[in-house]
Structure formats: C-alpha cells, structure tokens
Design a protein around this motif. Sequence first.
Motif, PDB file in Angstrom:
ATOM      1  N   THR A   1       9.269   2.338  12.438  1.00 17.98           N
ATOM      2  CA  THR A   1       8.108   3.752  11.933  1.00 17.98           C
ATOM      3  C   THR A   1       8.001   4.102  13.558  1.00 17.98           C
ATOM      4  OG1 THR A   1       7.332   2.011  11.005  1.00 17.98           O
ATOM      5  CG2 THR A   1       5.625   2.717  11.537  1.00 17.98           C
ATOM      6  N   LYS A   2       8.708   2.991  14.635  1.00 21.89           N
ATOM      7  CA  LYS A   2       8.402   3.371  16.620  1.00 21.89           C
ATOM      8  C   LYS A   2       9.539   4.286  15.987  1.00 21.89           C
ATOM      9  CE  LYS A   2       8.643   1.579  20.732  1.00 21.89           C
ATOM     10  NZ  LYS A   2       7.081   1.776  21.176  1.00 21.89           N
TER      11      LYS A   2
ATOM     12  N   SER B   1       3.158  -5.870   7.204  1.00 23.01           N
ATOM     13  CA  SER B   1       1.673  -6.022   6.773  1.00 23.01           C
ATOM     14  C   SER B   1       0.846  -6.816   6.115  1.00 23.01           C
ATOM     15  CB  SER B   1       0.044  -4.387   7.334  1.00 23.01           C
ATOM     16  OG  SER B   1       1.982  -3.833   8.178  1.00 23.01           O
TER      17      SER B   1
ATOM     18  N   TYR C   1       0.169   4.397  21.513  1.00 21.86           N
ATOM     19  CA  TYR C   1       0.019   4.676  19.388  1.00 21.86           C
ATOM     20  C   TYR C   1      -0.437   5.457  18.734  1.00 21.86           C
ATOM     21  CZ  TYR C   1       0.329  -0.070  18.897  1.00 21.86           C
ATOM     22  OH  TYR C   1       1.858  -1.891  18.610  1.00 21.86           O
ATOM     23  N   HIS C   2      -0.943   6.624  18.276  1.00 13.04           N
ATOM     24  CA  HIS C   2      -1.487   7.503  17.677  1.00 13.04           C
ATOM     25  C   HIS C   2      -2.717   8.024  16.822  1.00 13.04           C
ATOM     26  CE1 HIS C   2       3.140   8.483  18.318  1.00 13.04           C
ATOM     27  NE2 HIS C   2       3.032   9.884  18.672  1.00 13.04           N
TER      28      HIS C   2
ATOM     29  N   ASN D   1       0.196   5.331   1.321  1.00  7.55           N
ATOM     30  CA  ASN D   1      -0.205   6.316   1.984  1.00  7.55           C
ATOM     31  C   ASN D   1      -0.560   7.945   0.657  1.00  7.55           C
ATOM     32  OD1 ASN D   1       0.796   4.890   3.944  1.00  7.55           O
ATOM     33  ND2 ASN D   1      -0.714   5.366   4.870  1.00  7.55           N
TER      34      ASN D   1
ATOM     35  N   SER E   1       5.562   5.788   6.772  1.00  7.47           N
ATOM     36  CA  SER E   1       6.768   6.482   7.650  1.00  7.47           C
ATOM     37  C   SER E   1       8.212   6.053   7.241  1.00  7.47           C
ATOM     38  CB  SER E   1       7.093   5.797   9.136  1.00  7.47           C
ATOM     39  OG  SER E   1       6.973   4.017   8.594  1.00  7.47           O
TER      40      SER E   1
ATOM     41  N   GLY F   1      -1.270  -6.039  13.884  1.00  5.83           N
ATOM     42  CA  GLY F   1      -0.613  -4.569  13.144  1.00  5.83           C
ATOM     43  C   GLY F   1      -1.339  -3.731  12.661  1.00  5.83           C
ATOM     44  N   SER F   2      -1.137  -2.292  12.850  1.00  5.91           N
ATOM     45  CA  SER F   2      -2.225  -1.355  12.443  1.00  5.91           C
ATOM     46  C   SER F   2      -2.588  -1.101  10.805  1.00  5.91           C
ATOM     47  CB  SER F   2      -1.407   0.009  13.490  1.00  5.91           C
ATOM     48  OG  SER F   2      -0.991  -0.224  13.974  1.00  5.91           O
ATOM     49  N   ASP F   3      -1.540  -1.922  10.971  1.00  7.90           N
ATOM     50  CA  ASP F   3      -1.842  -1.004   8.900  1.00  7.90           C
ATOM     51  C   ASP F   3      -2.840  -2.721   8.328  1.00  7.90           C
ATOM     52  OD1 ASP F   3       0.980  -0.013   7.564  1.00  7.90           O
ATOM     53  OD2 ASP F   3      -0.815   0.788   8.517  1.00  7.90           O
TER      54      ASP F   3
ATOM     55  N   TYR G   1       7.372   7.598  14.984  1.00  5.33           N
ATOM     56  CA  TYR G   1       6.274   8.175  15.855  1.00  5.33           C
ATOM     57  C   TYR G   1       7.254   9.058  16.623  1.00  5.33           C
ATOM     58  CZ  TYR G   1       2.114   6.510  13.603  1.00  5.33           C
ATOM     59  OH  TYR G   1       1.151   6.226  12.529  1.00  5.33           O
TER      60      TYR G   1
ATOM     61  N   PHE H   1      -5.069   5.062   2.769  1.00  5.17           N
ATOM     62  CA  PHE H   1      -4.988   4.147   2.170  1.00  5.17           C
ATOM     63  C   PHE H   1      -4.784   4.213   0.354  1.00  5.17           C
ATOM     64  CE2 PHE H   1      -3.197   1.825   5.893  1.00  5.17           C
ATOM     65  CZ  PHE H   1      -4.152   2.458   6.569  1.00  5.17           C
TER      66      PHE H   1
ATOM     67  N   LYS I   1      -5.964   3.467  14.450  1.00  2.83           N
ATOM     68  CA  LYS I   1      -4.193   3.383  14.589  1.00  2.83           C
ATOM     69  C   LYS I   1      -4.440   3.276  13.519  1.00  2.83           C
ATOM     70  CE  LYS I   1      -4.632  -0.027  17.589  1.00  2.83           C
ATOM     71  NZ  LYS I   1      -2.930  -0.712  18.444  1.00  2.83           N
TER      72      LYS I   1
ATOM     73  N   LYS J   1       0.920  -1.174  -0.041  1.00  4.36           N
ATOM     74  CA  LYS J   1      -0.442   0.063   0.227  1.00  4.36           C
ATOM     75  C   LYS J   1       0.546   1.172   0.356  1.00  4.36           C
ATOM     76  CE  LYS J   1       1.393   1.274   4.129  1.00  4.36           C
ATOM     77  NZ  LYS J   1       1.628   2.423   4.828  1.00  4.36           N
TER      78      LYS J   1
HETATM   79  C1  LIG Z   1       2.857   4.177   9.155  1.00  4.01           C
HETATM   80  C2  LIG Z   1       1.678   3.856   8.544  1.00  4.01           C
HETATM   81  O1  LIG Z   1       2.318   2.344   8.306  1.00  4.01           O
HETATM   82  C3  LIG Z   1       1.237   4.491   7.964  1.00  4.01           C
HETATM   83  O2  LIG Z   1      -0.002   3.370   6.904  1.00  4.01           O
HETATM   84  C4  LIG Z   1       1.317   2.956  10.346  1.00  4.01           C
HETATM   85  O3  LIG Z   1       0.743   3.851  11.214  1.00  4.01           O
HETATM   86  C5  LIG Z   1       2.313   2.116  11.596  1.00  4.01           C
HETATM   87  O4  LIG Z   1       1.861   0.644  11.219  1.00  4.01           O
HETATM   88  P1  LIG Z   1       2.343  -0.381  11.568  1.00  4.01           P
HETATM   89  O5  LIG Z   1       3.785  -0.565  10.881  1.00  4.01           O
HETATM   90  O6  LIG Z   1       1.750  -1.298  10.700  1.00  4.01           O
HETATM   91  O7  LIG Z   1       2.425  -0.277  12.568  1.00  4.01           O
HETATM   92  P2  LIG Z   1       2.873  -1.024  13.750  1.00  4.01           P
HETATM   93  O8  LIG Z   1       3.695  -2.510  13.603  1.00  4.01           O
HETATM   94  O9  LIG Z   1       1.137  -1.906  14.648  1.00  4.01           O
HETATM   95  O10 LIG Z   1       3.551  -0.521  15.006  1.00  4.01           O
HETATM   96  C6  LIG Z   1       5.075  -0.095  14.929  1.00  4.01           C
HETATM   97  C7  LIG Z   1       5.226   0.682  16.180  1.00  4.01           C
HETATM   98  O11 LIG Z   1       4.724   1.963  15.179  1.00  4.01           O
HETATM   99  C8  LIG Z   1       3.804   2.906  16.203  1.00  4.01           C
HETATM  100  N1  LIG Z   1       3.002   2.946  15.755  1.00  4.01           N
HETATM  101  C9  LIG Z   1       2.334   2.439  14.406  1.00  4.01           C
HETATM  102  C10 LIG Z   1       0.824   2.878  14.384  1.00  4.01           C
HETATM  103  C11 LIG Z   1       0.226   4.542  15.085  1.00  4.01           C
HETATM  104  N2  LIG Z   1      -1.294   4.490  14.603  1.00  4.01           N
HETATM  105  N3  LIG Z   1       0.465   4.877  16.074  1.00  4.01           N
HETATM  106  C12 LIG Z   1       1.587   4.782  16.342  1.00  4.01           C
HETATM  107  O12 LIG Z   1       2.768   5.175  17.125  1.00  4.01           O
HETATM  108  C13 LIG Z   1       3.856   1.929  17.866  1.00  4.01           C
HETATM  109  O13 LIG Z   1       5.258   2.975  18.140  1.00  4.01           O
HETATM  110  C14 LIG Z   1       4.206   1.192  17.347  1.00  4.01           C
HETATM  111  O14 LIG Z   1       4.728   0.603  17.955  1.00  4.01           O
END
Ligand SMILES: C[C@](O)(CO)[C@H](O)COP(=O)(O)OP(=O)(O)OC[C@H]1O[C@@H](n2ccc(N)nc2=O)[C@H](O)[C@@H]1O
Length: 257
Positions: free
Chosen positions: A171-172, A100, A23-24, A10, A246, A129-131, A175, A30, A146, A8
């Motif tokens: 990514t963390k 993801s 988280y945020h 963004n 990110s 995971g958030s995605d 953020y 998407f 999220k 994907k």
């Molecule tokens: C940057 C994006 O890819 C945009 O689509 C997502 O927000 C991130 O999605 P992702 O990589 O699947 O994230 P996750 O694996 O769930 O989280 C990784 C880390 O990113 C931060 N995280 C993620 C998603 C979110 N909404 N807020 C956050 O602060 C958190 O510290 C988390 O520990």
Amino acid sequence: MHLKAFGKVNLYLDVISRRKDSYHNILTLFQSINEHDDIFIEFSKSEIFESEPPLNISWDNNIIKKSIETFKKETGFYNFNLKIKLIKNLPMGGGLGGGSANAAAVLNFLSKNFKISEKDLFEISCKVGSDVPFLLKGGTAIGKGKGEILEFLEPLKLNIKIYPMNYNIDTKKMYEKIDQNWESIIHFGDPYKLYKALKNNDVITAKQNAFNVFEQVVFKEYPKLKQKKDDLEKDEEIIFALMSGSGSTLYKVIEAN
Ligand SMILES: C[C@](O)(CO)[C@H](O)COP(=O)(O)OP(=O)(O)OC[C@H]1O[C@@H](n2ccc(N)nc2=O)[C@H](O)[C@@H]1O
Ligand SMILES: Nc1ncnc2c1ncn2[C@@H]1O[C@H](COP(=O)(O)OP(=O)(O)OP(=O)(O)O)[C@@H](O)[C@H]1O
C-alpha cells in the motif's frame, strides 16, 4: 470465542492531497463484504499465536500484535495474554483490509472484556491502521482524512463478487506512486452520487461514479489486472467492476436479481 473479521471493498477511492505526516487525505466509500477471516481467541497464561495457512510475516510484524500492544499502552491494562488462532481467508495485501479487519476484531473483543468506551476504542484503532476505524463497525461509510473521519450511511445490500488476483501489493508503495505521478492522475466520480445510485439501483449513474484512483498506478505495474477488469466488465448482469483499495483484488457489483 470465535470472531469473524469481515473484509471491505472501496466502492469509491480517491486521493485528495498529501499530508504533512506523509499520509494522504482520501475520499472513499467503504463497504463491508461477506468474506472474512476467522479468529479463535481466549485469555491464557502466555501469548500464543498460530495461523492457517502460516503467514509469511513474524508475530512481531503482525498487525494483531500491534493492536494488542497499542491497546495495552493506551489503556494501561497490561496484565493479560491471549491465545489466538487465525484462519486466513482474506488475501494478504489484497486491498480487502484483511490485516486491518483482524486488528478491528481483536480490539472489539478486548474493549468488551475491559469495558472500554466506544470513543476510547476508536482513538486506539486510529493508532493501529487507517482502515481499522471503519472496520471496527463495518457496514457502509464515507471515509475522509486518513480514513478515520467516517460518515456511516444506511448499509447498502449489494451483490459483490470478489476476484483475488494473488499479487501482494504494498500500500505504501502505491501511495508513493500516486505522488510521483500526481500531475497525470485523473480524479472523477462522486461517492455520494454513487451511494445514492446504488441505493436506487440506478445502474447508469453508478457506472459513472464508481472510481478507484489506484488503478491508474497499479494497472501500469500489473497489466493482468487491467485485462481481468476488462473481462469482468463484459458480464451482462454487472453494474461495475473495480479494484479494491491499493489492490490487487478485483470485484464486481452485480444487479440485485
Ligand atoms: C488503501 C486503503 O486500504 C483504502 O481503504 C487505505 O488507505 C490504506 O489503509 P491501510 O492499509 O490500513 O494503511 P496503513 O497500514 O495505515 O498505512 C500503510 C501505508 O499507506 C500509506 N497511507 C495509508 C493511508 C493513508 N490515508 N495515506 C497513506 O499515505 C502510508 O504510507 C502508510 O505507511
Ligand atoms: N494479520 C494480518 N493479516 C494480513 N496481513 C498482515 C497481518 N498482519 C500484518 N500483515 C501485513 O500487512 C500487509 C497488508 O495486509 P492486508 O491484508 O491488511 O492488506 P490489504 O488487504 O491490502 O489492506 P488494505 O486494503 O488496508 O490496503 C500484508 O501484506 C502483511 O505483510
């Protein structure tokens, strides 16, 4: 069984606020892309995983493993093993949701085999995971929370060219950088206006609303990304260029010919 795990981008991505769970809350548009990983999967007597090329992470740290374990725990179906071969095309830590997408593809495979409801599958994906919730279905969607609050829209048919930049960005960490620089972070654009503009091929309005807040922190650490984005923006047929997620992948949306 051969699964395609589509990535994907963004088209719009803003961070709205930090949540109590650290988280945020985000606001994003998407968009699935054609680029994908290939996963060859079957049930087997023991759990076997291999990837091409070899990943620089252990199986225990692989989000595919996390998706299998989460599925087992949430459904109670423990009594199975999978043999998986992953052909990795999506750049790791590239902002294209590569891991993801792998998790979403395996969860879809398992839910079909164990006849899990869409609602239960969605709940499981939120724990991985958030995605992942978006990538279960793919297409085009506004994402909030999220990333699990999804408003699926009529899929956009866009001409997107991807430019992997070979930086694996955490990514963390990005953020956290946004939190540290919150006072100076600028928020602009509107994903709904962007969606409508892209749907109507309204190039001017699309340019005014394409936005990724992470550029303000990532480009400081990786100036080559800013340079590349500036180069891409010089292309004639371009609607806009942006970093995905990110980072670090850049992409451009080209006018439909
Ligand atoms: C940057 C994006 O890819 C945009 O689509 C997502 O927000 C991130 O999605 P992702 O990589 O699947 O994230 P996750 O694996 O769930 O989280 C990784 C880390 O990113 C931060 N995280 C993620 C998603 C979110 N909404 N807020 C956050 O602060 C958190 O510290 C988390 O520990
Ligand atoms: N199957 C997997 N594929 C890719 N990365 C994985 C996988 N399993 C775990 N990871 C770890 O997750 C990290 C982020 O991977 P991923 O490819 O999802 O990043 P991303 O594309 O930036 O994701 P996002 O766009 O959601 O931020 C990788 O750097 C790697 O350490």
